[in-house]
Design a protein around this motif. Structure first.
Motif, short mmCIF file in Angstrom:
data_model
loop_
_atom_site.label_atom_id
_atom_site.label_comp_id
_atom_site.label_asym_id
_atom_site.label_seq_id
_atom_site.Cartn_x
_atom_site.Cartn_y
_atom_site.Cartn_z
N UNK A 1 -0.25 10.17 6.42
CA UNK A 1 -1.45 10.93 6.02
C UNK A 1 -1.20 11.91 4.88
N UNK A 2 0.01 12.50 4.82
CA UNK A 2 0.28 13.48 3.78
C UNK A 2 0.19 12.87 2.39
N UNK A 3 0.40 11.56 2.27
CA UNK A 3 0.37 10.91 0.97
C UNK A 3 -1.05 10.73 0.44
N UNK A 4 -2.05 10.93 1.30
CA UNK A 4 -3.44 10.81 0.88
C UNK A 4 -3.87 11.95 -0.04
N UNK A 5 -3.03 12.96 -0.17
CA UNK A 5 -3.36 14.05 -1.10
C UNK A 5 -3.48 13.57 -2.53
N UNK B 1 0.83 -1.21 0.00
CA UNK B 1 0.00 0.00 0.00
C UNK B 1 0.86 1.26 0.00
N UNK B 2 2.00 1.22 0.71
CA UNK B 2 2.89 2.38 0.72
C UNK B 2 3.44 2.65 -0.67
N UNK B 3 3.83 1.58 -1.38
CA UNK B 3 4.32 1.74 -2.74
C UNK B 3 3.22 2.23 -3.66
N UNK B 4 1.99 1.75 -3.43
CA UNK B 4 0.85 2.20 -4.23
C UNK B 4 0.65 3.70 -4.08
N UNK B 5 0.73 4.19 -2.84
CA UNK B 5 0.56 5.63 -2.61
C UNK B 5 1.75 6.42 -3.15
N UNK B 6 2.92 5.82 -3.13
CA UNK B 6 4.07 6.48 -3.76
C UNK B 6 3.86 6.60 -5.26
N UNK B 7 3.25 5.57 -5.86
CA UNK B 7 2.94 5.62 -7.29
C UNK B 7 1.95 6.73 -7.58
N UNK B 8 0.95 6.88 -6.71
CA UNK B 8 -0.02 7.98 -6.87
C UNK B 8 0.68 9.33 -6.82
N UNK C 1 1.20 8.54 -11.22
CA UNK C 1 0.48 7.41 -11.80
C UNK C 1 -0.97 7.41 -11.29
N UNK C 2 -1.89 7.05 -12.16
CA UNK C 2 -3.27 6.86 -11.74
C UNK C 2 -3.43 5.43 -11.27
N UNK C 3 -4.06 5.23 -10.13
CA UNK C 3 -4.16 3.90 -9.57
C UNK C 3 -5.60 3.55 -9.23
N UNK C 4 -5.92 2.26 -9.36
CA UNK C 4 -7.20 1.71 -8.94
C UNK C 4 -6.90 0.50 -8.08
N UNK C 5 -7.54 0.41 -6.91
CA UNK C 5 -7.29 -0.72 -6.04
C UNK C 5 -8.49 -0.93 -5.12
N UNK C 6 -8.44 -2.03 -4.34
CA UNK C 6 -9.50 -2.33 -3.38
C UNK C 6 -8.88 -2.60 -2.02
#
Length: 260
Positions: free
Chosen positions: A148-152, A110-117, A121-126
């Motif tokens: 939390x800052x990565x939720x931007x 999940x951390x890598x996913x948010x780094x990708x965002x 990168x546009x991401x889709x996940x569940x």
């Protein structure tokens, strides 16, 4: 056709995903999270480069530039060959995809996913959770610990659930939220759409949307043109109910034509 979503909610998701907004689908077991993510992935432009990462192959896309990947677990003694979602996600970044689809996030991937965002990168996940607040709580605490800052970079959260009425089981989108992070690091979800359980209908509860405002700005649309674009997509879904279900390729082409 099953009423999980209606035309206006799908039209909104269509416009958002088409314009590279990141989406997280939240729900419990058997609530239809992966089915929803699979369906809305059709809104990704046909010429986009897409990489999907899954434990079990469930995503099916008609896109020509789509690279599906799957985790691997070896049980051979003395041989190290496991490939987890975290490894796949790191490797997928080297493919320079425009969209990254992750079947489900449970741990450090999940951390890598948010780094990708956050890197464009546009991401889709569940993710398994009962509400948008439970999802934020899971993501910001052990074992995931996304800052939390990565939720931007996360634009939308869709909440889905399954209910039993008599002998029938129904799946419904409970709500769609925008995500905003304050200067103090607080994560605030803003409700955009919600399901009215009494009348089994969906309500648009927002007057202004940050996601729609950003799309209008980048496309050079006025507020009137923005609403026109949403209405066009609503009419497409309303008309689609009156015809036989098309093939995946036909549906993708029709979506592409309206997006163009």
């Amino acid at each position: 056709r099953f009423g999980t979503y209606d035309a206006q909610t799908l039209a909104f998701l269509w416009l958002a995903i088409e314009n590279r907004k990141s989406l997280l689908v939240v729900g419990g077991t058997a609530s239809g999270k992966t089915s929803t993510m699979n369906a809305v992935s059709l809104f990704i432009p046909q010429n986009a480069k897409v990489v999907s990462l899954e434990d079990t192959r469930e995503i099916q896309l008609p896109h020509k530039n789509w690279l599906p990947t799957q985790t691997r677990e070896l049980n051979v003694e003395g041989i190290k060959g496991d490939i987890d979602l975290f490894s796949l996600l790191k490797a997928s970044m080297r493919q320079r995809p425009e969209y990254i689809i992750v079947g489900e996030v449970r741990g450090r991937e999940a951390q890598t996913l948010f780094q990708a965002m956050n890197s464009g990168h546009s991401t889709l996940s569940t993710i398994h959770a009962g509400s948008v607040y439970e999802a934020i709580n899971r993501l910001t605490h052990d074992p995931i610990n996304v800052p939390p800052v990565m939720f931007q970079a996360l634009d939308l959260v869709v909440v889905q659930a399954i209910y039993t009425t008599g002998k029938t089981r129904i799946r419904r989108c409970l709500s769609i939220h925008e995500i905003e992070v304050t200067k103090n690091g607080e994560i605030n979800p803003t409700l955009l759409f919600e399901w009215d359980i009494q009348h089994d209908t969906f309500r648009r509860v927002f007057l202004k949307s940050t996601v729609l405002n950003e799309i209008a700005f980048h496309c050079g649309w006025s507020e009137t043109e923005l609403e026109h674009q949403l209405k066009n997509r609503e009419e497409f879904f309303a008309g689609a109910l009156d015809v036989e279900p098309p093939t995946l390729r036909d549906l993708a082409n029709a979506i592409q034509d309206i997006g163009d």
